[in-house]
Design a protein around this motif. Structure first.
Motif, PDB file in Angstrom:
ATOM      1  N   GLY A 260      48.369  61.002   2.584  1.00  0.00           N
ATOM      2  CA  GLY A 260      48.516  60.543   4.056  1.00  0.00           C
ATOM      3  C   GLY A 260      47.641  61.006   5.090  1.00  0.00           C
ATOM      4  N   SER A 261      48.315  61.291   6.276  1.00  0.00           N
ATOM      5  CA  SER A 261      47.911  61.817   7.300  1.00  0.00           C
ATOM      6  C   SER A 261      47.640  63.260   7.344  1.00  0.00           C
ATOM      7  N   THR A 262      46.228  63.652   7.422  1.00  0.00           N
ATOM      8  CA  THR A 262      45.903  65.043   7.141  1.00  0.00           C
ATOM      9  C   THR A 262      45.076  65.518   8.246  1.00  0.00           C
ATOM     10  N   LEU A 263      45.209  66.869   8.558  1.00  0.00           N
ATOM     11  CA  LEU A 263      44.160  67.399   9.404  1.00  0.00           C
ATOM     12  C   LEU A 263      44.037  68.779   9.275  1.00  0.00           C
ATOM     13  N   ALA A 264      42.997  69.165   9.543  1.00  0.00           N
ATOM     14  CA  ALA A 264      42.459  70.773   9.433  1.00  0.00           C
ATOM     15  C   ALA A 264      42.889  71.508  10.700  1.00  0.00           C
ATOM     16  N   PHE A 265      43.374  72.677  10.351  1.00  0.00           N
ATOM     17  CA  PHE A 265      43.786  73.651  11.391  1.00  0.00           C
ATOM     18  C   PHE A 265      43.232  75.018  11.220  1.00  0.00           C
ATOM     19  N   ASP A 266      42.868  75.589  12.470  1.00  0.00           N
ATOM     20  CA  ASP A 266      42.210  76.988  12.462  1.00  0.00           C
ATOM     21  C   ASP A 266      43.389  77.836  12.013  1.00  0.00           C
ATOM     22  N   LYS A 267      43.023  78.818  11.031  1.00  0.00           N
ATOM     23  CA  LYS A 267      43.976  79.666  10.330  1.00  0.00           C
ATOM     24  C   LYS A 267      44.344  80.731  11.291  1.00  0.00           C
ATOM     25  N   ALA A 268      43.443  81.390  12.034  1.00  0.00           N
ATOM     26  CA  ALA A 268      43.805  82.509  12.959  1.00  0.00           C
ATOM     27  C   ALA A 268      44.692  82.031  14.225  1.00  0.00           C
ATOM     28  N   TYR A 269      44.243  80.902  14.599  1.00  0.00           N
ATOM     29  CA  TYR A 269      45.012  80.490  15.877  1.00  0.00           C
ATOM     30  C   TYR A 269      46.243  79.509  15.754  1.00  0.00           C
ATOM     31  N   LYS A 270      46.352  79.089  14.657  1.00  0.00           N
ATOM     32  CA  LYS A 270      47.494  78.020  14.291  1.00  0.00           C
ATOM     33  C   LYS A 270      47.245  76.876  15.254  1.00  0.00           C
ATOM     34  N   ARG A 271      46.163  76.277  15.434  1.00  0.00           N
ATOM     35  CA  ARG A 271      45.990  75.235  16.142  1.00  0.00           C
ATOM     36  C   ARG A 271      44.730  74.213  15.509  1.00  0.00           C
ATOM     37  N   VAL A 272      44.509  72.952  15.765  1.00  0.00           N
ATOM     38  CA  VAL A 272      43.566  71.999  15.196  1.00  0.00           C
ATOM     39  C   VAL A 272      42.359  72.728  15.055  1.00  0.00           C
ATOM     40  N   ALA A 273      41.492  72.686  14.040  1.00  0.00           N
ATOM     41  CA  ALA A 273      40.400  73.207  13.915  1.00  0.00           C
ATOM     42  C   ALA A 273      39.268  72.715  14.932  1.00  0.00           C
ATOM     43  N   HIS A 274      38.204  73.174  15.500  1.00  0.00           N
ATOM     44  CA  HIS A 274      37.417  73.219  16.391  1.00  0.00           C
ATOM     45  C   HIS A 274      36.617  71.752  15.839  1.00  0.00           C
ATOM     46  N   GLY A 275      36.604  70.660  16.469  1.00  0.00           N
ATOM     47  CA  GLY A 275      35.824  69.389  15.972  1.00  0.00           C
ATOM     48  C   GLY A 275      36.684  68.441  14.973  1.00  0.00           C
ATOM     49  N   ALA A 276      37.763  68.964  14.595  1.00  0.00           N
ATOM     50  CA  ALA A 276      38.472  68.186  13.601  1.00  0.00           C
ATOM     51  C   ALA A 276      38.577  66.730  13.713  1.00  0.00           C
ATOM     52  N   TRP A 277      38.644  66.004  12.759  1.00  0.00           N
ATOM     53  CA  TRP A 277      39.270  64.383  12.696  1.00  0.00           C
ATOM     54  C   TRP A 277      40.401  64.104  11.962  1.00  0.00           C
ATOM     55  N   ASP A 278      41.035  63.384  12.668  1.00  0.00           N
ATOM     56  CA  ASP A 278      42.279  62.895  11.780  1.00  0.00           C
ATOM     57  C   ASP A 278      41.781  62.241  10.694  1.00  0.00           C
ATOM     58  N   MET A 279      42.446  62.132   9.535  1.00  0.00           N
ATOM     59  CA  MET A 279      42.015  61.520   8.323  1.00  0.00           C
ATOM     60  C   MET A 279      43.344  61.014   7.471  1.00  0.00           C
ATOM     61  N   ASN A 280      43.142  60.103   6.605  1.00  0.00           N
ATOM     62  CA  ASN A 280      44.145  59.522   5.976  1.00  0.00           C
ATOM     63  C   ASN A 280      43.824  59.790   4.502  1.00  0.00           C
ATOM     64  N   SER A 281      44.293  60.758   3.674  1.00  0.00           N
ATOM     65  CA  SER A 281      43.757  61.134   2.577  1.00  0.00           C
ATOM     66  C   SER A 281      44.680  60.429   1.420  1.00  0.00           C
ATOM     67  N   ASP A 282      43.789  60.108   0.510  1.00  0.00           N
ATOM     68  CA  ASP A 282      44.458  59.376  -0.801  1.00  0.00           C
ATOM     69  C   ASP A 282      43.509  59.806  -1.905  1.00  0.00           C
ATOM     70  N   PRO A 283      43.540  60.756  -2.382  1.00  0.00           N
ATOM     71  CA  PRO A 283      42.586  61.376  -3.394  1.00  0.00           C
ATOM     72  C   PRO A 283      42.544  60.346  -4.821  1.00  0.00           C
ATOM     73  N   ARG A 284      41.411  60.145  -5.278  1.00  0.00           N
ATOM     74  CA  ARG A 284      41.297  59.540  -6.565  1.00  0.00           C
ATOM     75  C   ARG A 284      42.384  60.317  -7.726  1.00  0.00           C
ATOM     76  N   TYR A 285      42.390  61.385  -7.668  1.00  0.00           N
ATOM     77  CA  TYR A 285      43.198  62.517  -8.513  1.00  0.00           C
ATOM     78  C   TYR A 285      42.821  64.014  -8.154  1.00  0.00           C
ATOM     79  N   VAL A 286      44.126  64.405  -8.419  1.00  0.00           N
ATOM     80  CA  VAL A 286      44.268  65.866  -8.215  1.00  0.00           C
ATOM     81  C   VAL A 286      44.497  66.601  -9.482  1.00  0.00           C
ATOM     82  N   GLU A 287      43.750  67.483  -9.720  1.00  0.00           N
ATOM     83  CA  GLU A 287      43.679  68.582 -10.988  1.00  0.00           C
ATOM     84  C   GLU A 287      44.092  69.932 -10.530  1.00  0.00           C
TER      85      GLU A 287
END
Length: 606
Positions: A181-208
């Motif tokens: 579902g709703s997925t977003l990238a974060f900056d690991k060091a600052y614990k904030r949304v990554a610079h230039g990040a986009w909201d996305m709705n993630s529904d992978p074909r499959y996960v291995e």
């Protein structure tokens, strides 16, 4: 059942009642194990209308097993049968003092629901969940050509499993999201949304699962996260807002102080049709020692159709997946004109159903297409509730003769005066403040940093149906630093209505906005974007262009004016690389005044 029987047998030992000046006082002693049945029993035994519940300092665990089940309509969340820990209704006054305690929640629970209370005071407690309703993982590799990303999943403090090529989380009490579902990238060091990040709705074909324990998500993305960033997923949109930490409905004289929320399955504080509210010295953020990047799943604070005075002071809101605060009314749509005095109205957004739009005695505005401005005022004399979406309203005077299906109605009575001062809001998704009320708005002496616009003034007759136009706004003495860093374009202050296509987009909407004595330090150029505003003063602001992050939209003007009138830009200063100072269309330019600014470039036409 063994535990609950033991707990109830100890009932008299772990809390007791005293009376002080007509107020019933319940003192709850600390103990290990599930406190839900203890608290439930204590609430059921209250006999007074004025009550104080005081907790001995400690960490208390609350499980859903023996919680009260109550069908709840929760605006901007999902309606349904909720498991409620503290459901407190119909009190003349109710006070809860945590005395520095921590309430640790588990599973799908709604911690606090207050309804129809004459006074509410909650102080000195912390709310958290043992396991968040999230999935997190570090991006360790991507392959855009083949359409996959490798994630090192977080395991300590998280709950998930891989089954049949899909990740299920949080796997608690039989509940799981079955896709990211709703997925977003974060900056690991600052614990904030990554610079230039986009909201996305993630529904992978499959996960291995790979041999090293990492997970490969097979999914082509429009915008791939950077290696090293943290991806956070919160599940399906229709299910990922279970309940706020605090829900307050149809109550008054509300005071929160010393409250910290580290996680919630929705918003932090939600107020519906309530009045006179203070939130002071409170916090919404993840623990400093935690590996989490998200606190509340939605807004830190949210106010829907409230009135009186709202004050948010000396608070710190971080790591939310939505706004620091959202203050708004609600537009409803005319579904049918029944007769000269009666209309049927509908709540349009799926997360507003069940919301109490109006009651007898409320004044409303009729807003008729194509004009979005507030029109005829009338008083409600009767409300017939049909179901969660539709109600019938009867009025004191005849409704406008040309009223038609698709026109909208706004509640005039329920709008608050709003003040925010001395707050820190940063490191979270979306806006610091989004606000819509025609009453006085004052935002001063705050420190802001935002993924999207720091302050958004936007009434919407479309999608969210959140009213309405602002009429008296002062934004002063604030520090704006590192703002509008999402992938999509935003400005530090954005003023633009979001209206349905049936409305005339040239008619002025918001008015009387003052933006003065603020300091803006930002990597990008856009400071103010104003659309359909009548009366905007931009004065005595200090603007510095920084080089601490990559510019995302370097060619945007500092000030952009569209279909606006009576704009004054004076005595501002700018320091940094040359940028376009202002773009204004012909309508805006006709009444525009620009004077005594320093460091600004020549104006350009739009």
């Amino acid at each position: 059942m063994k535990f609950i029987k033991q707990s109830l047998a100890l009932f008299a030992l772990i809390f007791f009642y005293v009376s002080a000046q007509g107020q019933e006082v319940i003192k709850i002693k600390h103990q290990q194990g599930d406190m839900t049945p203890i608290v439930r029993k204590a609430i059921e035994n209250i006999s007074d209308k004025q009550v104080k519940i005081s907790f001995e300092k400690g960490t208390y665990t609350f499980l859903p097993d023996y919680a009260l089940e109550h069908y709840s309509t929760v605006t901007n969340h999902g309606n349904g049968l909720k498991k409620v820990i503290f459901r407190l209704t119909d009190f003349d006054s109710i006070e809860i003092n945590g005395n520095g305690s921590e309430f640790k929640m588990h599973g799908q629970v709604a911690p606090f629901q207050f309804e129809n209370c004459g006074a509410i005071k909650v102080t000195d407690l912390t709310i958290d969940w043992d396991i968040p309703f999230s999935f997190q993982g570090e991006v360790v590799a991507i392959n855009e050509k083949e359409g996959w990303r490798d994630i090192k999943p977080f395991t300590e403090g998280y709950s998930w499993e891989l089954r049949n090529g899909r990740v299920y989380f949080p796997n608690i009490n039989g509940f799981s999201f079955d896709y990211m579902g709703s997925t977003l990238a974060f900056d690991k060091a600052y614990k904030r949304v990554a610079h230039g990040a986009w909201d996305m709705n993630s529904d992978p074909r499959y996960v291995e699962e790979l041999s090293n324990g990492n997970l490969r998500f097979h999914e082509a993305l429009k915008h791939y996260p950077n290696v090293g960033s943290i991806l956070h997923s919160k599940g399906e949109k229709a299910q990922n807002r279970y309940a706020p930490a605090f829900q307050i409905k149809e109550s008054s004289n509300i005071f929160f102080e010393g409250i910290t929320i580290h996680h919630a399955l929705g918003m932090g504080f939600l107020f519906e049709r309530s009045e006179d509210i203070v939130i002071a010295n409170c916090g919404v953020f993840v623990r400093e020692s935690s590996n989490r990047v998200v606190s509340t799943i939605a807004d830190a604070t949210h106010f829907a159709n409230c009135k009186g005075e709202i004050l948010i002071e000396n608070c710190e809101f971080k790591h939310m997946l939505d706004d620091g605060t959202n203050v708004h009314g609600t537009y409803v749509e005319i579904d049918e004109v029944i007769d000269e005095y009666t209309v049927r109205i509908g709540l349009i957004h799926f997360e507003q159903t069940g919301f109490k739009f109006a009651d007898v005695g409320d004044a409303v505005w009729f807003i008729q297409n194509p004009d979005p401005t507030r029109g005829v005022i009338n008083e409600v004399t009767d409300v017939k509730y049909l179901n969660e979406k539709y109600s019938e309203l009867t009025f004191k005077s005849p409704v406008p003769k040309n009223l038609k299906i698709g026109d909208i109605v706004e509640n005039k009575t329920w709008n608050p005066v709003f003040t925010m001062r001395g707050c820190i809001i940063k490191d979270h998704r979306a806006r610091n403040v989004i606000i819509k009320t025609p009453e006085k708005i004052l935002i001063e002496n705050n420190d802001f940093s935002s993924m999207m616009s720091s302050i958004l003034l936007r009434g919407e007759t479309f999608f969210w149906y959140e009213s309405g136009a602002v009429k008296d706004v002062t934004i002063r003495n604030n520090n704006f630093k590192y703002c509008a860093y999402s992938g999509s374009p935003h400005a530090v202050l954005t003023v633009t209505p979001r209206l349905a296509k049936s409305f005339d987009n040239t008619i002025l909407y918001d008015s009387n906005i003052v933006f003065e004595n603020n300091t803006i330090e930002n990597f990008d150029s856009a400071v103010i974007w104003a659309d359909r505003v009548n009366g905007l003063i931009i004065r005595n602001n200090t603007i510095k262009r920084t080089t601490d992050a990559q510019a995302l939209y370097p060619d945007r003007p500092q000030f952009e004016l569209i279909n606006s009138k009576n704009v004054l830009i004076e005595k501002n200063s700018y320091e940094g690389v040359p940028v376009i100072s202002l773009e204004a269309d012909e309508v805006s330019r006709s009444t525009l005044k620009v004077k005594k600014n320093k460091g600004f470039q020549k104006l350009t036409k739009k």
